[in-house]
Design a protein around this motif. Structure first.
Motif, PDB file in Angstrom:
ATOM      1  N   TYR A 176       9.530 -46.815  11.832  1.00  0.00           N
ATOM      2  CA  TYR A 176       8.527 -46.200  10.956  1.00  0.00           C
ATOM      3  C   TYR A 176       8.403 -44.713  11.205  1.00  0.00           C
ATOM      4  CZ  TYR A 176       6.942 -50.408   8.624  1.00  0.00           C
ATOM      5  OH  TYR A 176       6.882 -51.510   7.820  1.00  0.00           O
ATOM      6  N   GLU A 177       8.721 -44.260  12.423  1.00  0.00           N
ATOM      7  CA  GLU A 177       8.625 -42.829  12.692  1.00  0.00           C
ATOM      8  C   GLU A 177       9.613 -42.046  11.830  1.00  0.00           C
ATOM      9  OE1 GLU A 177       8.965 -43.214  16.899  1.00  0.00           O
ATOM     10  OE2 GLU A 177       6.874 -42.676  17.248  1.00  0.00           O
ATOM     11  N   GLY A 178      10.695 -42.720  11.418  1.00  0.00           N
ATOM     12  CA  GLY A 178      11.651 -42.067  10.528  1.00  0.00           C
ATOM     13  C   GLY A 178      11.029 -41.646   9.196  1.00  0.00           C
ATOM     14  N   PHE A 179       9.938 -42.332   8.778  1.00  0.00           N
ATOM     15  CA  PHE A 179       9.292 -41.982   7.518  1.00  0.00           C
ATOM     16  C   PHE A 179       8.441 -40.724   7.628  1.00  0.00           C
ATOM     17  CE2 PHE A 179      10.070 -46.505   6.468  1.00  0.00           C
ATOM     18  CZ  PHE A 179      10.673 -46.320   5.233  1.00  0.00           C
ATOM     19  N   LEU A 180       8.336 -40.183   8.857  1.00  0.00           N
ATOM     20  CA  LEU A 180       7.514 -38.978   9.028  1.00  0.00           C
ATOM     21  C   LEU A 180       8.253 -37.734   8.538  1.00  0.00           C
ATOM     22  CD1 LEU A 180       5.951 -39.735  12.522  1.00  0.00           C
ATOM     23  CD2 LEU A 180       4.940 -40.036  10.266  1.00  0.00           C
ATOM     24  N   ASP A 181       9.541 -37.870   8.280  1.00  0.00           N
ATOM     25  CA  ASP A 181      10.324 -36.775   7.706  1.00  0.00           C
ATOM     26  C   ASP A 181       9.674 -36.324   6.400  1.00  0.00           C
ATOM     27  OD1 ASP A 181      12.223 -35.260   6.320  1.00  0.00           O
ATOM     28  OD2 ASP A 181      13.864 -36.243   7.422  1.00  0.00           O
ATOM     29  N   PRO A 182       9.389 -35.005   6.271  1.00  0.00           N
ATOM     30  CA  PRO A 182       8.703 -34.517   5.055  1.00  0.00           C
ATOM     31  C   PRO A 182       9.437 -34.884   3.764  1.00  0.00           C
ATOM     32  CG  PRO A 182       8.861 -32.771   6.702  1.00  0.00           C
ATOM     33  CD  PRO A 182       9.616 -33.934   7.267  1.00  0.00           C
ATOM     34  N   ALA A 183      10.723 -35.238   3.876  1.00  0.00           N
ATOM     35  CA  ALA A 183      11.458 -35.620   2.673  1.00  0.00           C
ATOM     36  C   ALA A 183      10.834 -36.851   2.012  1.00  0.00           C
ATOM     37  CB  ALA A 183      12.911 -35.917   3.032  1.00  0.00           C
ATOM     38  N   TRP A 184      10.088 -37.632   2.777  1.00  0.00           N
ATOM     39  CA  TRP A 184       9.475 -38.840   2.219  1.00  0.00           C
ATOM     40  C   TRP A 184       8.148 -38.555   1.526  1.00  0.00           C
ATOM     41  CZ3 TRP A 184      12.229 -42.941   1.391  1.00  0.00           C
ATOM     42  CH2 TRP A 184      13.335 -43.209   2.206  1.00  0.00           C
ATOM     43  N   LYS A 185       7.666 -37.341   1.662  1.00  0.00           N
ATOM     44  CA  LYS A 185       6.355 -37.023   1.066  1.00  0.00           C
ATOM     45  C   LYS A 185       6.384 -37.291  -0.439  1.00  0.00           C
ATOM     46  CE  LYS A 185       2.968 -33.280   0.837  1.00  0.00           C
ATOM     47  NZ  LYS A 185       1.765 -33.999   1.162  1.00  0.00           N
ATOM     48  N   GLY A 186       5.344 -37.971  -0.912  1.00  0.00           N
ATOM     49  CA  GLY A 186       5.275 -38.271  -2.345  1.00  0.00           C
ATOM     50  C   GLY A 186       6.081 -39.492  -2.753  1.00  0.00           C
ATOM     51  N   ARG A 187       6.786 -40.110  -1.800  1.00  0.00           N
ATOM     52  CA  ARG A 187       7.610 -41.265  -2.177  1.00  0.00           C
ATOM     53  C   ARG A 187       7.161 -42.548  -1.473  1.00  0.00           C
ATOM     54  NH1 ARG A 187      13.434 -39.528  -0.653  1.00  0.00           N
ATOM     55  NH2 ARG A 187      14.152 -41.001  -2.228  1.00  0.00           N
ATOM     56  N   ILE A 188       6.160 -42.445  -0.590  1.00  0.00           N
ATOM     57  CA  ILE A 188       5.749 -43.632   0.162  1.00  0.00           C
ATOM     58  C   ILE A 188       4.338 -44.064  -0.207  1.00  0.00           C
ATOM     59  CG2 ILE A 188       7.274 -43.400   2.160  1.00  0.00           C
ATOM     60  CD1 ILE A 188       5.164 -41.774   3.529  1.00  0.00           C
ATOM     61  N   ALA A 189       4.075 -45.353  -0.031  1.00  0.00           N
ATOM     62  CA  ALA A 189       2.749 -45.886  -0.340  1.00  0.00           C
ATOM     63  C   ALA A 189       2.365 -46.950   0.679  1.00  0.00           C
ATOM     64  CB  ALA A 189       2.728 -46.494  -1.740  1.00  0.00           C
ATOM     65  N   VAL A 190       1.066 -47.114   0.872  1.00  0.00           N
ATOM     66  CA  VAL A 190       0.563 -48.191   1.734  1.00  0.00           C
ATOM     67  C   VAL A 190      -0.460 -49.004   0.943  1.00  0.00           C
ATOM     68  CG1 VAL A 190       0.884 -47.010   3.931  1.00  0.00           C
ATOM     69  CG2 VAL A 190      -1.236 -46.676   2.647  1.00  0.00           C
ATOM     70  N   GLU A 191      -0.780 -50.190   1.444  1.00  0.00           N
ATOM     71  CA  GLU A 191      -1.791 -51.017   0.799  1.00  0.00           C
ATOM     72  C   GLU A 191      -3.154 -50.625   1.350  1.00  0.00           C
ATOM     73  OE1 GLU A 191      -4.238 -54.256  -0.573  1.00  0.00           O
ATOM     74  OE2 GLU A 191      -3.923 -53.741   1.534  1.00  0.00           O
ATOM     75  N   ALA A 192      -4.199 -50.754   0.526  1.00  0.00           N
ATOM     76  CA  ALA A 192      -5.499 -50.191   0.877  1.00  0.00           C
ATOM     77  C   ALA A 192      -6.179 -50.854   2.071  1.00  0.00           C
ATOM     78  CB  ALA A 192      -6.428 -50.239  -0.332  1.00  0.00           C
TER      79      ALA A 192
END
Lengths: 350, 577
Positions: A176-192
């Motif tokens: 999951y730390e791999g998703f911290l790359d700014p390239a993922w900004k705007g492309r990821i979502a979580v459940e509320a």
């Protein structure tokens, strides 16, 4: 005035009836089923089958989707000739109903199969009883709690579900730390309401690394969507590129219909155990135990596997074999849950 | 005169028990019992700590402290109020405007209006909301995509994830309710005053503003009350559209509190108390309005026939407005549902997706275990509870409006309060009550019938009360003077005259009973599944396309039924052409 008195009497009668609710009438209780549940003699299976056939039916409360519960029940009914009455609801409703019925001494449920924290709550309420099972040696050790009042039969996995038109599988990071790359900004979502996921991740990485991770994740401002079912659908339509905390089952069912969705387990793979438990005062104890035997048998586990669920049998290949995982603690203390909720809310819902 | 008539009834009871007393007594006892079960449960629980096996519940005030001492509640309540006021206002304005056009003008194609206006009510909120996500989401919304391809820009023209989006979706979904209530009100209004104003040279809009809407004031208050409280109670729209935008509302706090272990029903109840107070306040306001109960009564002993105004060329404009309204309210979401019901999984309409259309979803739906049984159960429950609710509340409303019985305001409030009790808490209360009070209803359809009647009583009472206020009591008095008994007067004078309100309430209850989920979810048993449970199943299983198919079928069936009723039942006042 005659009318006035009538009105007051009606009111008084109503109030009395409501307060009478507090005093439950004593009813006949079925004998505790523990002798049947724990019997280990050589003729165990024959006795169960005979007893189950005599009882003829059992009542099952489950949160397993009907698309899977119905085929599972069908296989059981065909094999043993015992009819299953299915009541399907969310785990919290199963808990509410089971507790309310037990407090009123109405014993209708035999088998409960749902989320382990809720089953653990039933254990704390003293409503479920320990039972023997010939297949426990096949299961992962964490499927068996120390008190043995329930047995885990499957695991719901939180995985990264992605739209195959927008992301290639090999782009999905291993952790999951791999998703911290700014390239993922705007492309990821979580459940509320994924505070439980946050708690598990924090436990896996420890307070420091965990906190650093969630803070940096929150800084990327992931989209928030309510409902795991919806989030999987939104991945398929392309509104969400990657859902970090989708249930594998939801993503898999769209994938099987040919939807542009796939999923990948990411370290730490967060799992939540689903468990089977038998009511301490089950009206059909033989049939109940027979059902538990069936579900945890290689045949039952195989059926779950085929329906893209993750069984707890070590013999079945699952993502748990290849990815480092952490399980949500079914007996997580309340204060801890409240703490995760608070952090989750501050970070992701503001 | 009413006073005399009712005193006459009071006097006569001193001598002997007349049949009307049994009817009135039974109705009151029933309503009081039904309303008190959830109400007493809620208030009682709000003073208790969560109960577990290890720790029995004890008396506490902490629930109220937790619910009201924090700034968080103020923030959530603020969000809820803004949302509810907006949604209620939008529903009201749309519903009323179209009810007026439908009732008072000779607009073209009117016979279709009622049927078309009602159909959206039957689809569950979650389905309606998701359809709007597919229409107006910034990324995949069809409306945005179409506008972008026209203009060549890539800006998001509409964003459903906003306060405006929430108000739009919820307000739109419930505008048929305002339409129904206000249609009933306009129908029980003698147009003589309006005609007099027109003759004296007033313009059409002036008449509408100064005569029609003034006379419809009690109905407007009733409609706004129901719309507002219902919007505050709404859960799906805020959850699906508000949360992504960081807008959290009051109901999510209630929902979270109930669904914990140990279940914090006490906290949820404490949260709900403020909703009860708001409802009680609204009921009180309405009763103040009706204190001089002849002010709004235009249907008197003189001849009365509701008439329409010829608005000439304007009738094409009003027809165009109608078409626009239906295109947005009915057609757009319906087409989205129809489109997704023909797919294997939802995808944005495209040529490629067009190749994969099929009827699998409908086949799967009809094969769903217990589908036929759940349709039958839902039909029984919704028709049964609607009829029962309307019969009982018509008696209650007669007592409230026509008699001077002490405690009638309390009776009015009591019957209306279930409006503000969260469905889940109401279901829990009914479940606990009939588990302890073993009268054989638990595990049967009857327990759901009881819950539905309790939940929908307010929706029966408000429109009938409004209709009753518009009927002058002299009609009943003439009947009594001519020697008619109470039962005859009630059956032959009162019921026929308040028919617009009765039918409006009945239609509404039938439709929403089909959708009722939050109480049913705890109360249904193996064998007593209803349609809403099947639909919820589909949603939980991620079978969105089957769910869309269910939505399409529900809307089509309802449309056909209403059209049939219109053709067959011209005598039903509200659905006359």
């Amino acid at each position: 005035m005659a009318w006035m008195i009538g009105w007051k009497q009606v009111l008084a009668a109503a109030i009395m009836s409501v307060s009478a609710v507090a005093v439950a009438p004593a009813q006949d209780e079925p004998a505790e089923a523990s002798a049947i549940y724990l019997y280990q003699g050589a003729d165990r299976d024959q006795r169960l089958l005979a007893g189950g056939r005599r009882e003829g039916t059992l009542v099952l409360y489950t949160s397993l989707a009907t698309t899977e519960a119905v085929p599972l029940i069908g296989a059981f009914e065909r094999k043993y000739g015992v009819k299953v009455q299915l009541w399907r609801a969310l785990s919290e409703n199963i808990l509410q109903r089971t507790i309310a019925e037990a407090r009123a001494r109405r014993h209708s449920v035999d088998v409960i199969e749902t989320n382990s924290p809720e089953v653990e709550a039933l254990a704390r309420e003293g409503l479920i009883g320990e039972f023997s099972n010939p297949h426990v040696a096949d299961l992962h050790p964490w499927a068996l709690p120390p008190h043995r009042l329930w047995i885990g039969d499957r695991v719901d996995l939180r995985v990264a579900a992605f739209n195959t038109g927008k992301v290639r599988r090999d782009e999905i990071p291993a952790t999951y730390e791999g998703f911290l790359d700014p390239a993922w900004k705007g492309r990821i979502a979580v459940e509320a309401a994924d505070d439980e996921w946050l708690g598990a991740v924090m436990k896996y990485w420890g307070e420091d690394r965990g906190t650093a991770f969630v803070r940096r994740l929150a800084a990327l401002k992931p989209d928030v969507r309510k409902g795991h079912v919806l989030i999987a659908q939104l991945v398929a339509v392309g509104e969400v590129t990657v859902a970090l905390t989708a249930y594998s089952g939801n993503a898999e069912s769209i994938k099987r219909k040919g939807g542009p969705v796939d999923w990948a387990p990411v370290e730490p793979l967060v799992g939540r155990l689903q468990a089977i438990a038998l009511a301490r005062q089950a009206p059909h104890p033989h049939a109940a135990l027979l059902f538990a035997d069936f579900l945890l048998s290689p045949e039952g586990m195989q059926l779950l596997q085929e329906m893209s669920r993750v069984p707890t049998s070590r013999a079945m290949p699952t993502p748990l074999d290849t990815t480092k995982y952490v399980l949500v603690d079914p007996a997580q203390p309340r204060e801890e849950a409240v703490k995760w909720q608070r952090i989750w809310k501050e970070l992701f819902l503001k | 005169m009413t006073i005399i008539a009712t005193t006459a009834i009071f006097d006569s009871t001193r001598q002997r028990l007349e049949p009307q007393w049994i009817v009135i007594g039974v109705c009151i006892a029933l309503v009081v019992w039904l309303a008190l079960v959830p109400l007493a449960f809620l208030l009682w629980q709000s003073f208790l700590t969560p109960q577990t096996a290890a720790e029995p519940a004890r008396f506490t005030l902490e629930n109220y402290a937790a619910a009201y001492a924090s700034g968080e509640t103020a923030r959530l309540l603020g969000n809820s109020l803004t949302f509810a006021v907006g949604a209620a206002a939008l529903s009201f304005v749309l519903g009323t405007a179209f009810a007026w056009i439908n009732e008072r003008t000779n607009t073209a194609f009117k016979s279709l209006f009622l049927a078309l206006a009602l159909v959206p009510l039957v689809i569950p909120s979650v389905l309606f909301t998701v359809a709007w996500i597919f229409l107006a989401s910034p990324k995949i919304g069809i409306v945005n995509l179409v506008l972008q391809s026209w203009t060549g820009s890539d800006a998001a023209f509409v964003d459903i994830y906003s306060l405006g989006g929430m108000i739009w979706v919820d307000g739109l979904h419930y505008s048929p309710m305002a339409f129904l209530l206000m249609t009933a009100a306009f129908r029980s209004m003698d147009p003589a005053l309006e005609e007099a104003a027109l003759m004296s040279g007033a313009g059409l809009l002036q008449v509408a503003r100064r005569i029609t809407f003034r006379l419809a004031w009690p109905a407007a208050v009733a409609a706004l009350l129901i719309l507002f409280v219902r919007a505050i109670e709404s859960f799906e729209v805020p959850a699906l559209l508000g949360l992504p935008a960081g807008i959290e509302v009051y109901t999510s706090a209630i929902y979270q509190a109930v669904n914990k272990y140990p279940s914090e029903v006490g906290l949820a109840s404490a949260y709900a108390v403020v909703l009860l107070l708001i409802t009680a306040l609204c009921v009180y306001t309405q009763s103040r309005l009706s204190r001089h109960d002849t002010r709004f009564a235009t249907v008197t002993g003189k001849g009365f026939r509701s008439r329409r105004v010829d608005i000439g060329r304007w009738r094409y404009l009003t027809a165009a407005l109608f078409v626009l309204y239906f295109a947005v309210l009915v057609l757009l979401p319906f087409l989205v549902l129809l489109w997704s019901s023909l797919q294997k999984f939802y995808s944005v309409p495209s040529r490629a997706a067009l190749a994969t259309v099929g009827l699998d979803a409908y086949r799967n739906l009809l094969d769903h275990p217990g589908f036929a049984a759940s349709v039958l159960n839902s039909a029984l429950l919704s028709l049964g509870s609607a009829t029962f609710v309307m019969l009982v509340t018509s008696v209650i409303c007669w007592i409230v409006v026509r008699t001077r019985m002490p405690g009638r305001l309390l009776l009015d409030s009591l019957t209306s309060l279930p409006l503000a009790i969260p469905g889940l808490v109401l279901g829990l209360a009914v479940m606990v009550c009939y588990l302890k009070l073993d009268v054989g209803v638990y595990d049967t359809l009857w327990i759901m019938f009881i819950a539905y009647v309790t939940r929908f009583m307010p929706y029966g009472l408000r429109p009938t009360t409004t209709s009753m206020l518009q009927i002058h009591k002299e009609l009943e008095e003439s009947a009594a003077m001519s020697g008619a008994s109470w039962a005859t007067t009630f059956r032959r004078i009162v019921l026929p005259l308040i028919k617009p309100g009765l039918i409006a309430g009945w239609i509404y209850v039938v439709i929403v009973a089909v959708r009722e989920l939050s109480s049913s979810i705890l109360l249904y048993s193996p064998g007593t599944e209803v349609i809403s449970i099947t639909i919820w199943e589909l949603w939980q299983n991620g079978q969105y396309v089957e769910l869309s198919a269910a939505g399409v079928m529900l809307m089509s069936v309802l449309f056909c039924l209403v059209m049939l009723a219109q053709v067959a039942g011209r005598k039903f006042a509200i659905i006359e052409p």
